[in-house]
Design an enzyme around this catalytic site. Structure first.
Site, short mmCIF file in Angstrom:
data_model
loop_
_atom_site.label_atom_id
_atom_site.label_comp_id
_atom_site.label_asym_id
_atom_site.label_seq_id
_atom_site.Cartn_x
_atom_site.Cartn_y
_atom_site.Cartn_z
N SER A 1 -5.21 0.92 16.80
CA SER A 1 -6.36 1.54 16.14
C SER A 1 -7.55 1.67 17.08
CB SER A 1 -6.77 0.70 14.94
OG SER A 1 -8.02 1.11 14.45
N SER A 2 -8.24 2.80 16.93
CA SER A 2 -9.47 3.03 17.68
C SER A 2 -10.53 1.99 17.37
CB SER A 2 -10.04 4.40 17.31
OG SER A 2 -10.34 4.43 15.93
N THR B 1 0.83 -1.22 0.00
CA THR B 1 0.00 0.00 0.00
C THR B 1 0.86 1.26 0.00
OG1 THR B 1 -0.23 -0.02 2.41
CG2 THR B 1 -1.96 -1.10 1.16
N TYR C 1 -9.88 -6.44 10.73
CA TYR C 1 -8.87 -5.40 10.93
C TYR C 1 -8.78 -4.99 12.41
CZ TYR C 1 -6.64 -0.81 10.80
OH TYR C 1 -5.81 0.25 11.05
N VAL D 1 -11.94 7.98 4.39
CA VAL D 1 -13.08 8.74 3.87
C VAL D 1 -12.70 10.19 3.53
CG1 VAL D 1 -13.98 9.43 6.15
CG2 VAL D 1 -15.53 9.21 4.20
C1 UD1 Z 1 -11.08 2.60 10.95
C2 UD1 Z 1 -10.60 2.98 12.34
C3 UD1 Z 1 -9.33 3.79 12.28
C4 UD1 Z 1 -8.32 3.09 11.39
C5 UD1 Z 1 -8.91 2.91 10.00
C6 UD1 Z 1 -7.95 2.23 9.06
C7 UD1 Z 1 -12.68 3.15 13.61
C8 UD1 Z 1 -13.56 4.01 14.41
N1 UD1 Z 1 -11.61 3.73 13.05
O1 UD1 Z 1 -11.53 3.72 10.32
O2 UD1 Z 1 -8.78 3.92 13.58
O3 UD1 Z 1 -7.16 3.81 11.32
O4 UD1 Z 1 -10.03 2.08 10.15
O5 UD1 Z 1 -8.51 2.19 7.79
O6 UD1 Z 1 -12.88 1.97 13.50
N2 UD1 Z 1 -17.38 6.12 4.45
C9 UD1 Z 1 -18.28 6.79 3.65
N3 UD1 Z 1 -18.01 6.91 2.32
C10 UD1 Z 1 -16.88 6.42 1.76
C11 UD1 Z 1 -15.92 5.77 2.60
C12 UD1 Z 1 -16.21 5.64 3.94
O7 UD1 Z 1 -19.34 7.23 4.11
O8 UD1 Z 1 -16.71 6.59 0.55
C13 UD1 Z 1 -17.66 6.01 5.90
C14 UD1 Z 1 -17.42 4.65 6.50
O9 UD1 Z 1 -18.56 3.83 6.35
C15 UD1 Z 1 -17.16 5.03 7.95
C16 UD1 Z 1 -16.46 6.39 7.86
O10 UD1 Z 1 -16.76 6.89 6.56
O11 UD1 Z 1 -18.36 5.18 8.66
C17 UD1 Z 1 -14.96 6.32 8.02
O12 UD1 Z 1 -14.46 5.31 7.16
P1 UD1 Z 1 -12.90 5.07 6.92
O13 UD1 Z 1 -12.26 6.34 6.54
O14 UD1 Z 1 -12.77 3.90 6.01
O15 UD1 Z 1 -12.35 4.74 8.35
P2 UD1 Z 1 -12.91 3.80 9.57
O16 UD1 Z 1 -13.35 2.49 9.06
O17 UD1 Z 1 -13.81 4.59 10.44
#
Ligand code: UD1
Length: 314
Positions: A118-119, A36, A142, A186
């Site tokens: 990670s949180s 990555t 993960y 995101v």
């Molecule tokens: C999770 C972990 C974080 C870790 C990361 C690694 C939690 C709270 N956080 O992040 O500590 O470093 O994984 O990848 O678990 N989303 C959208 N649209 C998109 C993409 C994502 O709405 O196009 C939403 C997801 O559904 C999620 C939020 O945005 O609710 C954040 O997603 P993302 O940035 O992938 O991170 P987490 O999964 O929260």
């Protein structure tokens, strides 16, 4: 001058750590499999020693730690949905490689390993903010992998006397976060979509919240964790302590980019956590940590960076 190994140093957070270490005049080696990570993240860091290799191979881990005093272990396949789709590949990168690194670090008598936790380990535990003493509840491979390795770190401290600290990150963002995969973070996806005038997709109702943390805060927290006294074996949240919903995030990025779009909504992701917000009392007390860049300022800097990067690659 101390000698540091940054694993995953060609990735987003790792390259920021390497950059700050070089700025402080330290000696830096990077090991990265480039699964990555990207070489392009290192072009502005000519002073680093780069070792291309996969830590899932113990021989690579031993070469990587040779002669090193501190290890900042950032290498991972960092995505909740990618781990749901392909748990075996992410397990290998996130657990097998980490165990090799810990064994190699123990044998090479490394002074301290700081591990990127990670949180996601908290899952949907009902109370906010999340305190390190709370029970964990991983909801995805993960999250479980990240939790297993933080426990390995604490165990290596107890069992073998290897100093370790886990810094639990909360949704880190900033320049160089790669927006090119559907598994990307995101904020990188929202900025790259809206800077190009495209609508981003919000997965679910958009009322889920995150403690989005600008990368400079994480760099500061990790380097403090690397040198603080009396913290071996500890797990420490590194975040800002705030909470922003995806709907709010969408509006702020839209304002910053000037995009004339409405968000599209899609289905909620499997393994998604609802709310995430850190209690950073422990980091304040043990590390003297204090967030140095706010969410708003960090986001503005990040949008500027994506704009400039788009110009230079156009
Ligand atoms: C999770 C972990 C974080 C870790 C990361 C690694 C939690 C709270 N956080 O992040 O500590 O470093 O994984 O990848 O678990 N989303 C959208 N649209 C998109 C993409 C994502 O709405 O196009 C939403 C997801 O559904 C999620 C939020 O945005 O609710 C954040 O997603 P993302 O940035 O992938 O991170 P987490 O999964 O929260």
């Amino acid at each position: 001058m101390a000698h540091y190994l940054v694993t995953g140093g060609a990735g987003f957070i790792g390259s920021h750590l390497a950059e700050e270490l070089l700025r402080r005049g330290e000696r830096v080696r990077i090991v990265d499999s480039l699964i990555t990570g990207r070489r392009a993240n290192l072009t502005h860091l000519p002073g680093v020693e780069f070792l291309e290799g996969d830590l899932a191979d113990l021989a690579v881990a031993r070469r990587a730690v040779d002669g090193v005093e501190y290890v900042l272990h950032q290498a991972a396949i960092p995505s909740v949905p990618r781990s749901v789709d392909d748990p075996i590949t992410s397990n290998r990168a996130n657990i097998d490689a980490s165990l090799n690194l810990l064994v190699a670090a123990r044998d090479a008598k490394v002074r301290r390993v700081v591990y990127a936790g990670s949180s996601s380990a908290y899952g949907n535990t009902p109370t906010l903010p999340k305190v390190e003493t709370m029970p964990t509840g991983p909801l995805s491979p993960y999250a479980l992998q990240k939790l297993v390795v933080e426990q390995y770190c604490s165990l290596f401290s107890q069992l073998y006397g290897l100093e370790t600290v886990t810094t639990r990150y909360f949704n880190v963002f900033g320049p160089r976060q790669d927006p090119s995969s559907p598994y990307s973070g995101v904020i990188s996806l929202f900025i790259s979509a809206m800077a190009a005038g495209r609508a981003p997709t919000i997965l679910g109702d958009g009322e889920q919240t995150r403690d989005f943390t600008f990368v400079a805060n994480v760099v500061d927290g990790v380097l403090r964790a690397c040198h603080a006294e009396g913290v071996s074996g500890q797990v420490i949240n590194v975040a800002t302590g705030g909470r922003i919903s995806l709907n709010q995030l969408f509006r702020v990025v839209r304002d910053l980019t000037g995009a004339q779009v409405e968000a599209e909504y899609g289905p909620l992701r499997a393994g998604d956590v609802r709310d995430s917000q850190a209690d950073i009392t422990k980091a304040r007390q043990l590390l003297g940590y204090e967030p140095i860049v706010t969410f708003e300022e960090g986001l503005a800097r990040t949008v500027r960076w994506y704009r400039e990067a788009a110009l230079t690659t156009a």
